[in-house]
Design a protein around this motif. Structure first.
Motif, mmCIF file in Angstrom:
data_model
loop_
_atom_site.group_PDB
_atom_site.id
_atom_site.type_symbol
_atom_site.label_atom_id
_atom_site.label_comp_id
_atom_site.label_asym_id
_atom_site.label_seq_id
_atom_site.Cartn_x
_atom_site.Cartn_y
_atom_site.Cartn_z
ATOM 1 N N ASN A 365 0.830 -1.208 0.000
ATOM 2 C CA ASN A 365 0.000 0.000 0.000
ATOM 3 C C ASN A 365 0.862 1.255 0.000
ATOM 4 O OD1 ASN A 365 -2.277 -1.596 0.090
ATOM 5 N ND2 ASN A 365 -2.524 -1.437 2.304
ATOM 6 N N LEU A 366 1.886 1.251 0.830
ATOM 7 C CA LEU A 366 2.758 2.423 0.919
ATOM 8 C C LEU A 366 3.522 2.650 -0.379
ATOM 9 C CD1 LEU A 366 4.101 1.854 4.537
ATOM 10 C CD2 LEU A 366 2.614 3.715 3.790
ATOM 11 N N ILE A 387 -3.255 4.779 8.075
ATOM 12 C CA ILE A 387 -3.801 3.430 8.237
ATOM 13 C C ILE A 387 -2.781 2.378 7.803
ATOM 14 C CG2 ILE A 387 -5.662 1.858 7.616
ATOM 15 C CD1 ILE A 387 -6.504 4.182 9.359
ATOM 16 N N SER A 388 -2.165 2.570 6.650
ATOM 17 C CA SER A 388 -1.167 1.614 6.182
ATOM 18 C C SER A 388 0.033 1.568 7.128
ATOM 19 C CB SER A 388 -0.698 1.975 4.768
ATOM 20 O OG SER A 388 -1.735 1.769 3.828
ATOM 21 N N LEU A 389 0.437 2.733 7.620
ATOM 22 C CA LEU A 389 1.561 2.753 8.551
ATOM 23 C C LEU A 389 1.175 2.113 9.884
ATOM 24 C CD1 LEU A 389 4.472 3.754 8.432
ATOM 25 C CD2 LEU A 389 3.738 5.812 9.620
ATOM 26 N N LEU A 390 -0.074 2.291 10.310
ATOM 27 C CA LEU A 390 -0.553 1.636 11.523
ATOM 28 C C LEU A 390 -0.541 0.115 11.353
ATOM 29 C CD1 LEU A 390 -1.920 1.752 14.351
ATOM 30 C CD2 LEU A 390 -4.115 1.907 13.145
ATOM 31 N N SER A 391 -0.995 -0.363 10.205
ATOM 32 C CA SER A 391 -0.981 -1.807 9.940
ATOM 33 C C SER A 391 0.444 -2.344 9.963
ATOM 34 C CB SER A 391 -1.623 -2.094 8.579
ATOM 35 O OG SER A 391 -2.942 -1.610 8.525
ATOM 36 N N PHE A 392 1.352 -1.627 9.320
ATOM 37 C CA PHE A 392 2.759 -2.031 9.320
ATOM 38 C C PHE A 392 3.289 -2.075 10.747
ATOM 39 C CE2 PHE A 392 7.293 -1.690 8.810
ATOM 40 C CZ PHE A 392 7.576 -2.349 7.625
ATOM 41 N N GLY A 393 2.942 -1.067 11.546
ATOM 42 C CA GLY A 393 3.442 -1.000 12.920
ATOM 43 C C GLY A 393 2.887 -2.103 13.805
#
Length: 497
Positions: A365-366, A387-393
């Motif tokens: 996504n990123l 949201i994508s960064l939250l999922s990655f984290g």
């Protein structure tokens, strides 16, 4: 020990269990062919048809969980191919269904966003995905070396086909390299199987456990089988093919490969050690040395990697080292240590599968949103793609092993096993791996939270793609709080240590 693998159960089983087992194995093939014809452009048709194999597996789980386990044979002409179903196989089947369904739901929007995804490539994705899902499920339930070999080869061919779908030069090179090394691994596997067949006249794992006698032959056979399987699993130092494969593959294919495919060879290798050389503690310590090398080298290379996909791919090399610790912690260990290591190993496998699939989807996504593959290209992502960064984290929390994730629960059990057995070296490996994982994860977030990043042209990722990555990451995180459920499955249906 073989009771944990479901190899000592009554062959009669339940009369209607094979029907649901055939459904779990066969439905992905049929649905894959249907997808190749229809080429769904939205996720909701995929979700609807994906409920069919999931429902069959749910019925099978409800009927088998807590029972004594089941086993039997598939009759193919004059061949008798052995299968088994116990708590461990149910956990692995559920993991497979979850990651395959997530990748299938992610794929329509991803393929639509990929300008270079040809119509032929999109049509070929679905049948190959169905073959991959069916072959993985076959590996989990197979209880003899021939059926395991069939599953491995079909899985390998499906993976090669998926890797070649982008059609670019780097994808062709990576796919053919993977095919060549897979063939070398298959040759070693066949040689080891031929030795066992020639010595004892059988290939079923339960029969080999009873017939195998101490001596040079089982050692040579296990060495050949292990070499082939560990090459297929990209275990350090046999990992050189892994990063180029992920660099060229489409994102949902990388999620499937890292989340599931590399686990299949590890699963088979560990079974063979427990069946053929269950007391070989000294030899298992050598696998522990490989685990230490994998954790360290993979972590360092992930920290130094220039692109986001390389970071996640090198992370896979490192995380596989934790699974390799199962060899020195299970083989030749006492009952208490083995019980802890058993639970920790399979929880770690499930946690890594969910978290790594989520991490690849979030990374995809990123990359799509920024148009940047480099880590430095994530500057300012915290404001634009939360949201994508939250999922990655959240996926990273499980990989690092922080509470309350399932990765934390798994590493805690492995650490407890190492402490109970006095294995201080393996405790150090777990600690070093945790620090290195934190280092390369925080490097990603250091760039993402740069506030003075210049304004670039970004594209909006479809919300469904972000939601799928988020749900997988949440599963890896929250299952740590509900670890009793997978542990009860592992300890039930013939899986009690």
């Amino acid at each position: 020990m073989i009771e944990r693998l479901g190899l000592a159960t009554d062959l009669s089983g339940q009369a209607d269990a094979p029907l649901m087992l055939y459904a779990v194995l066969g439905l992905p093939l049929l649905l894959g062919l249907l997808g190749g014809v229809l080429r769904p452009a939205r996720g909701w048709p995929v979700a609807l048809v994906g409920l069919l194999p999931l429902s069959a597996l749910g019925w099978l789980t409800a009927a088998s969980a807590g029972g004594p386990g089941q086993s039997g044979t598939f009759e193919v002409g004059s061949l008798m191919l052995h299968w088994r179903l116990n708590g461990l196989t149910l956990v692995l089947l559920l993991l497979t269904q979850a990651i395959v369904l997530a990748s299938a739901l992610y794929a329509p929007s991803y393929l639509r966003e990929m300008a270079q995804a040809s119509r032929r490539g999109q049509a070929g994705f679905w049948p190959l995905l169905g073959v991959l899902a069916a072959s993985l499920s076959l590996i989990w339930v197979a209880a003899d070396l021939l059926l395991l070999y069939i599953g491995l080869e079909v899985m390998g061919l499906a993976v090669v086909g998926l890797l070649l779908l982008p059609g670019k030069a780097d994808a062709l090179v990576a796919g053919l390299r993977y095919l060549l090394l897979a063939l070398v691994g298959s040759l070693a596997y066949l040689l080891g199987s031929a030795l066992l067949l020639g010595a004892w006249g059988r290939l079923d794992l339960a029969g080999l456990a009873e017939a195998a006698e101490p001596g040079a032959l089982p050692w040579v056979a296990v060495a050949l089988l292990s070499a082939g399987l560990l090459l297929k699993a990209a275990v350090f130092p046999l990992h050189a093919w892994l990063v180029p494969v992920h660099g060229a593959a489409w994102i949902p294919i990388s999620a499937l490969h890292a989340g599931l495919v590399v686990k299949a060879s590890f699963f088979i290798a560990l079974q063979l050690w427990l069946v053929l050389v269950p007391a070989a503690a000294s030899a298992a310590a050598l696998i522990g040395v490989m685990a230490a090398g994998a954790v360290t080298w993979g972590g360092v290379m992930a920290w130094r990697a220039a692109t986001l996909k390389e970071v996640v791919a090198w992370s896979t090399v490192s995380q596989l080292g934790y699974l390799l610790l199962a060899f020195p912690l299970l083989v030749g260990s006492g009952k208490a240590v083995a019980a802890l290591a058993w639970d920790g190993t399979w929880l770690q496998l499930a946690a890594h599968g969910l978290a790594k699939a989520a991490m690849f989807l979030a990374a995809g996504n990123l990359i799509l949103a920024t148009g940047e593959a480099r880590v430095e290209g994530l500057a300012g992502a915290s404001r634009r793609f939360p949201i994508s960064l939250l999922s990655f984290g959240m996926a990273a929390i499980s990989l690092v092993g922080l509470p309350p994730s399932m990765g934390f629960t798994a590493k805690w059990l492995l650490l407890h096993a190492a402490l109970a057995g006095g294995h201080w070296a393996w405790m150090a490996v777990l600690a070093i791996g945790t620090l290195l994982s934190a280092a390369y994860v925080f490097r990603i977030f250091r760039y993402s939270f740069i506030e003075d990043a210049p304004e670039y042209e970004y594209r909006r990722v479809p919300w469904g793609m972000e939601l799928i990555a988020l749900l997988l990451a949440l599963a890896a995180l929250l299952l740590g709080l509900a670890a009793d459920w997978p542990l009860s499955l592992l300890r039930g249906a013939g899986g009690e240590p």
